[in-house]
Enzyme design. Structure first.
Site, short mmCIF file in Angstrom:
data_model
loop_
_atom_site.label_atom_id
_atom_site.label_comp_id
_atom_site.label_asym_id
_atom_site.label_seq_id
_atom_site.Cartn_x
_atom_site.Cartn_y
_atom_site.Cartn_z
CG ASP A 117 -1.70 -1.23 1.45
OD1 ASP A 117 -1.13 -2.32 1.30
OD2 ASP A 117 -2.88 -1.11 1.82
CD GLU A 174 -6.84 0.46 0.91
OE1 GLU A 174 -8.03 0.53 0.60
OE2 GLU A 174 -6.45 0.22 2.05
CG ASN A 214 -10.24 -0.83 3.74
OD1 ASN A 214 -9.13 -1.18 3.36
ND2 ASN A 214 -10.41 -0.04 4.79
CG HIS A 215 -9.20 3.42 2.75
ND1 HIS A 215 -10.04 4.14 3.59
CD2 HIS A 215 -8.34 2.76 3.58
CE1 HIS A 215 -9.70 3.93 4.85
NE2 HIS A 215 -8.67 3.09 4.87
CG HIS A 272 -7.04 -4.62 0.79
ND1 HIS A 272 -5.84 -3.97 0.65
CD2 HIS A 272 -7.80 -3.83 1.58
CE1 HIS A 272 -5.86 -2.83 1.33
NE2 HIS A 272 -7.05 -2.73 1.90
CG HIS A 282 -6.28 -3.90 5.34
ND1 HIS A 282 -6.87 -2.67 5.12
CD2 HIS A 282 -6.74 -4.32 6.56
CE1 HIS A 282 -7.66 -2.37 6.14
NE2 HIS A 282 -7.59 -3.34 7.03
CG HIS A 305 -0.61 -0.02 6.04
ND1 HIS A 305 -0.83 1.34 6.09
CD2 HIS A 305 -1.49 -0.48 5.11
CE1 HIS A 305 -1.79 1.68 5.25
NE2 HIS A 305 -2.22 0.57 4.64
#
Length: 273
Positions: free
Chosen positions: A8, A39, A67-68, A153, A178, A180
């Site tokens: 990400d 994302e 999800n973003h 994710h 997701h 990180h």
């Protein structure tokens, strides 16, 4: 075939680090195909069309989301015309964009890339396992695709691991995004699929998941939201995973993490040398 997947992108510092260094990574290490999860690229929340194009221009063949996906509202519009941007495949029918697509690598190989989102501690989307199965039925490895990469994710490591074993021998790579934080479990599973629970992020690791430390700490201490989360602005570390694929089978022969930057120990895949 040499694949690189980058975790990400978080904010300006993360995306700029990738935009600056990716062209030389592609050239110096003869990378055939690059996927970047974007994302969190726009201020830590979502992605804009300009940022997406900048990442593609730097050498990314595909940008995946999570999800973003829709935090930047323009994404609902430009994703329809940008076929190199993927949102999770298990969004409900009628959601803009696509969750899987077939692409041509620099060496001519056909690569199916799929973005799928987990359901444990996440938004309740459609069944990720059934969604992946449908896409593989339509574009099986060894028949239509030469290689298949899944960006899983998800929050729960158990769900990611289950997806890896569910697809073992049928795809080239299952990699988690997701959370990180890069995990140390990169491996080739029993039937030849490369797997890593999380590729980590491309961002400032002197923070909380790429965000400036003050507000997350405040929320843990006081249980009261204060300011909006802001991406940390220190020097970014680029994190991801590199995989070498045998195009005769579509399965992985090598996997290794990539980490470039401060805060974490740097490492470059030895099979790139």
């Amino acid at each position: 075939m040499r694949l690189l997947f980058l975790g990400d992108l978080v904010g300006k510092t993360g995306r700029n680090a990738v935009i600056e260094r990716l062209p030389s990574l592609v050239d110096d290490h003869a990378l055939d195909f690059v996927i970047v999860n974007g994302e969190n690229a726009a201020g830590g929340f979502g992605i804009t069309e300009e940022i997406c194009q900048d990442v593609i221009d730097a050498g990314a063949d595909v940008v995946t989301l999570g999800n973003h996906s829709w935090d930047q509202r323009e994404a609902l519009v430009f994703i329809e015309r940008q076929d190199r941007l993927l949102r999770p495949v298990n969004y409900p029918k009628g959601t803009p964009g696509r969750g899987a697509n077939l692409y041509n690598a620099r060496n001519g190989a056909r690569v199916l890339v799929m973005n799928v989102m987990g359901r444990i501690y996440m938004d309740a989307l459609d069944d990720p396992f059934a969604a992946v199965e449908r896409e593989l039925d339509a574009c099986p490895m060894g028949e239509v695709a030469d290689a298949v990469v899944i960006d899983m994710h998800a929050e729960a490591t158990s769900e990611k691991q289950a997806m890896g074993h569910f697809l073992d021998g049928r795809v080239s790579l299952v990699v988690g995004t997701h959370t990180h934080v890069p995990t140390a479990d990169h491996q080739i599973l029993a039937h030849g699929t490369a797997y890593m629970s999380d590729a980590g992020m491309c961002g400032d690791y002197d923070g909380v998941l790429g965000m400036d430390k003050e507000e997350p700490i405040n929320r843990f201490l006081r249980k009261i939201p204060g300011a909006r989360f802001q991406p940390a602005t220190g020097e970014a570390t680029i994190c991801g995973v590199a995989v070498e694929v045998d195009l005769n089978t579509g399965l992985a022969t090598h996997i290794a993490p990539l980490r470039l930057g401060p805060n974490l120990s740097e490492t470059i895949p030895d099979f790139w040398n």
